[in-house]
Design a protein around this motif. Sequence first.
Motif, mmCIF file in Angstrom:
data_model
loop_
_atom_site.group_PDB
_atom_site.id
_atom_site.type_symbol
_atom_site.label_atom_id
_atom_site.label_comp_id
_atom_site.label_asym_id
_atom_site.label_seq_id
_atom_site.Cartn_x
_atom_site.Cartn_y
_atom_site.Cartn_z
ATOM 1 N N LEU A 63 -31.949 2.350 9.053
ATOM 2 C CA LEU A 63 -32.914 2.880 8.574
ATOM 3 C C LEU A 63 -33.351 2.214 7.074
ATOM 4 O O LEU A 63 -32.262 2.254 6.303
ATOM 5 N N ALA A 64 -34.462 2.089 7.094
ATOM 6 C CA ALA A 64 -34.771 1.446 5.632
ATOM 7 C C ALA A 64 -34.837 2.865 4.555
ATOM 8 O O ALA A 64 -35.670 3.747 4.616
ATOM 9 N N VAL A 65 -33.936 2.726 3.599
ATOM 10 C CA VAL A 65 -33.944 3.854 2.744
ATOM 11 C C VAL A 65 -33.699 3.460 1.332
ATOM 12 O O VAL A 65 -33.333 2.378 0.780
ATOM 13 N N ASN A 66 -34.744 4.104 0.334
ATOM 14 C CA ASN A 66 -34.684 3.756 -1.211
ATOM 15 C C ASN A 66 -33.455 4.319 -1.571
ATOM 16 O O ASN A 66 -32.983 5.527 -1.599
ATOM 17 N N ARG A 67 -32.551 3.385 -2.149
ATOM 18 C CA ARG A 67 -31.240 3.929 -2.839
ATOM 19 C C ARG A 67 -31.872 4.534 -4.266
ATOM 20 O O ARG A 67 -32.222 3.427 -5.151
ATOM 21 N N ARG A 68 -32.105 5.730 -4.477
ATOM 22 C CA ARG A 68 -32.246 6.111 -5.869
ATOM 23 C C ARG A 68 -31.259 6.099 -6.870
ATOM 24 O O ARG A 68 -30.031 5.925 -6.756
ATOM 25 N N ALA A 69 -31.549 6.508 -8.185
ATOM 26 C CA ALA A 69 -30.602 6.455 -9.175
ATOM 27 C C ALA A 69 -29.428 7.323 -8.847
ATOM 28 O O ALA A 69 -28.270 6.904 -9.329
ATOM 29 N N ARG A 70 -29.407 8.335 -8.319
ATOM 30 C CA ARG A 70 -28.193 9.214 -7.895
ATOM 31 C C ARG A 70 -27.479 8.302 -7.013
ATOM 32 O O ARG A 70 -26.143 8.436 -7.165
ATOM 33 N N GLN B 8 -22.329 8.493 1.419
ATOM 34 C CA GLN B 8 -21.597 7.257 1.548
ATOM 35 C C GLN B 8 -22.628 6.099 2.143
ATOM 36 O O GLN B 8 -22.664 5.200 1.798
ATOM 37 N N ILE B 9 -23.560 6.898 3.225
ATOM 38 C CA ILE B 9 -24.606 6.002 3.602
ATOM 39 C C ILE B 9 -25.432 5.634 2.599
ATOM 40 O O ILE B 9 -25.830 4.334 2.454
ATOM 41 N N LEU B 10 -26.055 6.336 1.869
ATOM 42 C CA LEU B 10 -27.151 6.056 1.014
ATOM 43 C C LEU B 10 -26.871 5.211 -0.523
ATOM 44 O O LEU B 10 -27.467 4.290 -0.845
ATOM 45 N N ARG B 11 -25.380 5.386 -0.733
ATOM 46 C CA ARG B 11 -24.879 4.439 -1.704
ATOM 47 C C ARG B 11 -24.410 3.146 -1.158
ATOM 48 O O ARG B 11 -24.222 2.248 -1.858
ATOM 49 N N GLY B 12 -24.397 3.158 0.115
ATOM 50 C CA GLY B 12 -24.182 1.713 0.877
ATOM 51 C C GLY B 12 -22.717 1.538 1.048
ATOM 52 O O GLY B 12 -22.317 0.377 1.670
ATOM 53 N N ASP B 13 -21.973 2.572 0.882
ATOM 54 C CA ASP B 13 -20.382 2.464 1.226
ATOM 55 C C ASP B 13 -20.256 2.251 2.807
ATOM 56 O O ASP B 13 -19.361 1.780 3.530
ATOM 57 N N LEU B 14 -21.133 3.021 3.576
ATOM 58 C CA LEU B 14 -21.357 2.633 4.977
ATOM 59 C C LEU B 14 -22.462 2.211 5.286
ATOM 60 O O LEU B 14 -23.699 2.747 5.074
ATOM 61 N N LYS B 15 -22.555 1.193 5.943
ATOM 62 C CA LYS B 15 -23.605 0.010 6.262
ATOM 63 C C LYS B 15 -24.335 0.372 7.587
ATOM 64 O O LYS B 15 -23.364 0.999 8.568
ATOM 65 N N PRO B 16 -25.433 -0.009 7.805
ATOM 66 C CA PRO B 16 -26.103 0.030 9.253
ATOM 67 C C PRO B 16 -25.051 -0.666 10.122
ATOM 68 O O PRO B 16 -24.717 -1.864 9.960
ATOM 69 N N GLY B 17 -24.768 -0.033 11.387
ATOM 70 C CA GLY B 17 -23.736 -0.578 12.215
ATOM 71 C C GLY B 17 -22.394 -0.121 12.323
ATOM 72 O O GLY B 17 -21.500 -0.523 13.147
ATOM 73 N N ASP B 18 -22.144 0.600 10.840
ATOM 74 C CA ASP B 18 -20.747 0.957 10.756
ATOM 75 C C ASP B 18 -20.463 2.286 11.681
ATOM 76 O O ASP B 18 -21.527 3.053 11.904
ATOM 77 N N GLU B 19 -19.331 2.464 11.972
ATOM 78 C CA GLU B 19 -18.947 3.767 12.794
ATOM 79 C C GLU B 19 -18.648 4.769 11.637
ATOM 80 O O GLU B 19 -17.759 4.450 10.849
ATOM 81 N N VAL B 20 -19.110 6.099 11.846
ATOM 82 C CA VAL B 20 -18.645 7.298 11.065
ATOM 83 C C VAL B 20 -17.225 7.877 11.897
ATOM 84 O O VAL B 20 -17.405 7.650 13.003
ATOM 85 N N TYR C 179 -25.836 15.485 -16.281
ATOM 86 C CA TYR C 179 -26.926 15.763 -15.286
ATOM 87 C C TYR C 179 -28.069 15.171 -15.108
ATOM 88 O O TYR C 179 -28.400 14.509 -16.323
ATOM 89 N N ALA C 180 -29.093 15.308 -14.335
ATOM 90 C CA ALA C 180 -30.215 14.351 -14.401
ATOM 91 C C ALA C 180 -31.304 14.919 -13.419
ATOM 92 O O ALA C 180 -30.954 15.971 -12.649
#
Length: 246
Positions: free
Chosen positions: A76-83, A21-33, A184-185
């Motif tokens: 955190l600066a994260v590379n959002r990859r194809a997955r 969820q974080i890497l997809r951007g559904d949860l953004k920096p500052g959001d509470e989990v 699959y990939a």
Amino acid sequence: MPQIEEAQPKYLQIAHHIRDQILRGDLKPGDEVPSERQLAADWTVSRPTAARSLEVLSHQGLVEKRQGSGTYVRGLAVNRRARELYGRAKQTGKIYTPGEYAVITSAGWLEAPDYVAEALSVAPGSRAVHRRRVTKDASGPIAISTSWFSDEVGGRAPKLLDPERIEEGTLMYVENMTRRQGSYAEDRMCARLATEDEVSDLELDAGSAVLIVHHVVYDVRDRPLEFAEATYPPGRWAFEQGYPIG
């Protein structure tokens, strides 16, 4: 005798779900989990198991616990990859998070380079459709990627030739137009020095290193559907699934 692996421990399954969820951007920096109590209820696990899943995310640097408040996504600066991009497109119908956008720098037919032809399982020298894009957010350029498709796919998906953005994402569009479903990939990664074009497009210093990812999507009949080459700037993290070593 090799053994079939059992399902991952529940705490890792929970951690990977939130991580995605974080890497997809559904949860953004500052959001509470979700809290330990909420995770325990949602996943029907004990509080210690829920707490351990949050510890995993904390060790990965993705979340931080604030005393008396809760657990929050770190900036955190994260590379959002194809997955992650594909997962977001499947979930929301949009490939980019708010504030992200792509500039298509070229699109159309080209003779496929040898490594692209090999990845797509087409004859050397075959023509292929390419789409090259520079992805940006408020901080500036964050990735360059070029998707390649065979002649057969290009003939059935005409928007690939158009330099306008495809809102649902290139792969989902191709799946809809060709009726070939991605199954699959596989990813291959290496680091190298940036080319002159990459230095310019990613606004890097000359001599900077970049992360290169070659990504191949296969359909349900194990035929290559898309080959993508992505270039990421330094200083941003890429994540893989955790795994047991015992």
